[in-house]
Design a protein around this motif. Structure first.
Motif, PDB file in Angstrom:
ATOM      1  N   ASN A 157       0.830  -1.197   0.000  1.00 40.22           N
ATOM      2  CA  ASN A 157       0.000   0.000   0.000  1.00 40.22           C
ATOM      3  C   ASN A 157       0.871   1.257   0.000  1.00 40.22           C
ATOM      4  O   ASN A 157       2.092   1.184   0.128  1.00 40.22           O
ATOM      5  CB  ASN A 157      -0.989  -0.015   1.178  1.00 40.22           C
ATOM      6  CG  ASN A 157      -0.295   0.029   2.531  1.00 40.22           C
ATOM      7  OD1 ASN A 157       0.723   0.680   2.693  1.00 40.22           O
ATOM      8  ND2 ASN A 157      -0.854  -0.665   3.497  1.00 40.22           N
ATOM      9  N   SER A 158       0.242   2.404  -0.127  1.00 38.94           N
ATOM     10  CA  SER A 158       1.013   3.640  -0.268  1.00 38.94           C
ATOM     11  C   SER A 158       1.781   3.991   1.008  1.00 38.94           C
ATOM     12  O   SER A 158       2.882   4.515   0.933  1.00 38.94           O
ATOM     13  CB  SER A 158       0.109   4.799  -0.689  1.00 38.94           C
ATOM     14  OG  SER A 158      -0.906   5.003   0.262  1.00 38.94           O
ATOM     15  N   LYS A 159       1.230   3.682   2.188  1.00 40.12           N
ATOM     16  CA  LYS A 159       1.966   3.960   3.425  1.00 40.12           C
ATOM     17  C   LYS A 159       3.218   3.097   3.497  1.00 40.12           C
ATOM     18  O   LYS A 159       4.283   3.573   3.875  1.00 40.12           O
ATOM     19  CB  LYS A 159       1.099   3.742   4.659  1.00 40.12           C
ATOM     20  CG  LYS A 159       1.894   4.000   5.945  1.00 40.12           C
ATOM     21  CD  LYS A 159       1.055   4.066   7.165  1.00 40.12           C
ATOM     22  CE  LYS A 159       1.816   4.266   8.452  1.00 40.12           C
ATOM     23  NZ  LYS A 159       3.229   4.471   8.437  1.00 40.12           N
ATOM     24  N   THR A 160       3.094   1.833   3.130  1.00 42.56           N
ATOM     25  CA  THR A 160       4.251   0.941   3.132  1.00 42.56           C
ATOM     26  C   THR A 160       5.306   1.440   2.153  1.00 42.56           C
ATOM     27  O   THR A 160       6.495   1.458   2.476  1.00 42.56           O
ATOM     28  CB  THR A 160       3.824  -0.498   2.764  1.00 42.56           C
ATOM     29  OG1 THR A 160       2.841  -0.932   3.703  1.00 42.56           O
ATOM     30  CG2 THR A 160       5.003  -1.447   2.806  1.00 42.56           C
ATOM     31  N   ASN A 161       4.873   1.866   0.985  1.00 37.61           N
ATOM     32  CA  ASN A 161       5.812   2.413  -0.003  1.00 37.61           C
ATOM     33  C   ASN A 161       6.496   3.665   0.532  1.00 37.61           C
ATOM     34  O   ASN A 161       7.701   3.852   0.346  1.00 37.61           O
ATOM     35  CB  ASN A 161       5.095   2.730  -1.317  1.00 37.61           C
ATOM     36  CG  ASN A 161       4.779   1.484  -2.111  1.00 37.61           C
ATOM     37  OD1 ASN A 161       5.452   0.474  -1.981  1.00 37.61           O
ATOM     38  ND2 ASN A 161       3.743   1.557  -2.924  1.00 37.61           N
ATOM     39  N   TYR A 162       5.726   4.529   1.190  1.00 31.29           N
ATOM     40  CA  TYR A 162       6.297   5.756   1.759  1.00 31.29           C
ATOM     41  C   TYR A 162       7.314   5.410   2.845  1.00 31.29           C
ATOM     42  O   TYR A 162       8.412   5.962   2.879  1.00 31.29           O
ATOM     43  CB  TYR A 162       5.193   6.653   2.331  1.00 31.29           C
ATOM     44  CG  TYR A 162       5.754   7.858   3.048  1.00 31.29           C
ATOM     45  CD1 TYR A 162       6.173   8.980   2.326  1.00 31.29           C
ATOM     46  CD2 TYR A 162       5.910   7.865   4.426  1.00 31.29           C
ATOM     47  CE1 TYR A 162       6.720  10.074   2.966  1.00 31.29           C
ATOM     48  CE2 TYR A 162       6.460   8.952   5.075  1.00 31.29           C
ATOM     49  CZ  TYR A 162       6.861  10.060   4.346  1.00 31.29           C
ATOM     50  OH  TYR A 162       7.418  11.132   4.987  1.00 31.29           O
ATOM     51  N   ASP A 163       6.939   4.492   3.746  1.00 29.65           N
ATOM     52  CA  ASP A 163       7.847   4.096   4.826  1.00 29.65           C
ATOM     53  C   ASP A 163       9.140   3.512   4.264  1.00 29.65           C
ATOM     54  O   ASP A 163      10.231   3.834   4.735  1.00 29.65           O
ATOM     55  CB  ASP A 163       7.183   3.062   5.743  1.00 29.65           C
ATOM     56  CG  ASP A 163       6.060   3.651   6.583  1.00 29.65           C
ATOM     57  OD1 ASP A 163       5.943   4.894   6.659  1.00 29.65           O
ATOM     58  OD2 ASP A 163       5.283   2.857   7.154  1.00 29.65           O
ATOM     59  N   ARG A 164       9.001   2.670   3.261  1.00 35.54           N
ATOM     60  CA  ARG A 164      10.183   2.044   2.642  1.00 35.54           C
ATOM     61  C   ARG A 164      11.078   3.104   1.999  1.00 35.54           C
ATOM     62  O   ARG A 164      12.295   3.103   2.186  1.00 35.54           O
ATOM     63  CB  ARG A 164       9.738   1.013   1.604  1.00 35.54           C
ATOM     64  CG  ARG A 164      10.876   0.262   0.972  1.00 35.54           C
ATOM     65  CD  ARG A 164      10.332  -0.867   0.064  1.00 35.54           C
ATOM     66  NE  ARG A 164      11.416  -1.557  -0.563  1.00 35.54           N
ATOM     67  CZ  ARG A 164      11.974  -1.177  -1.720  1.00 35.54           C
ATOM     68  NH1 ARG A 164      11.532  -0.128  -2.365  1.00 35.54           N
ATOM     69  NH2 ARG A 164      12.980  -1.865  -2.224  1.00 35.54           N
TER      70      ARG A 164
END
Length: 93
Positions: A2-9
């Motif tokens: 998801n977009s939060k996971t992508n942002y965190d990564r």
């Protein structure tokens, strides 16, 4: 992912890259940008729970103020943060 996971990564990869640059400059030139390094260390201690936990364990046995820490000790702290972040990024894949 998801977009939060992508942002965190992406955020962790940026943090890793910044710390690697500081360490690489220190290893190749002998110069450590202490001010920037200390700021990076402190920021991540405040924003990342895993880094904060690892730091708390280390500080329980040794409390050297940054002003008295050697360049090597600061570089080692940066490397510890890289190791923690790298493990977290690996779990996101």
């Amino acid at each position: 992912m998801n977009s939060k996971t992508n942002y965190d990564r992406a955020s962790m990869l940026k943090d890793i890259s910044e710390r690697k640059q500081l360490i690489d400059e220190y290893r190749s030139t002998g110069y450590l940008n202490r001010e920037n390094s200390i700021r990076k260390i402190q920021e991540l201690r405040l924003t990342d729970s895993d880094v904060s936990a690892a730091t708390s364990i280390r500080l329980a046995t040794s409390r050297t103020p940054f002003a008295q820490a050697t360049d090597e000790a600061i570089a080692a702290e940066l490397q510890m943060q890289i190791d923690i972040l790298s493990a977290k990024v690996g779990k996101l894949l």
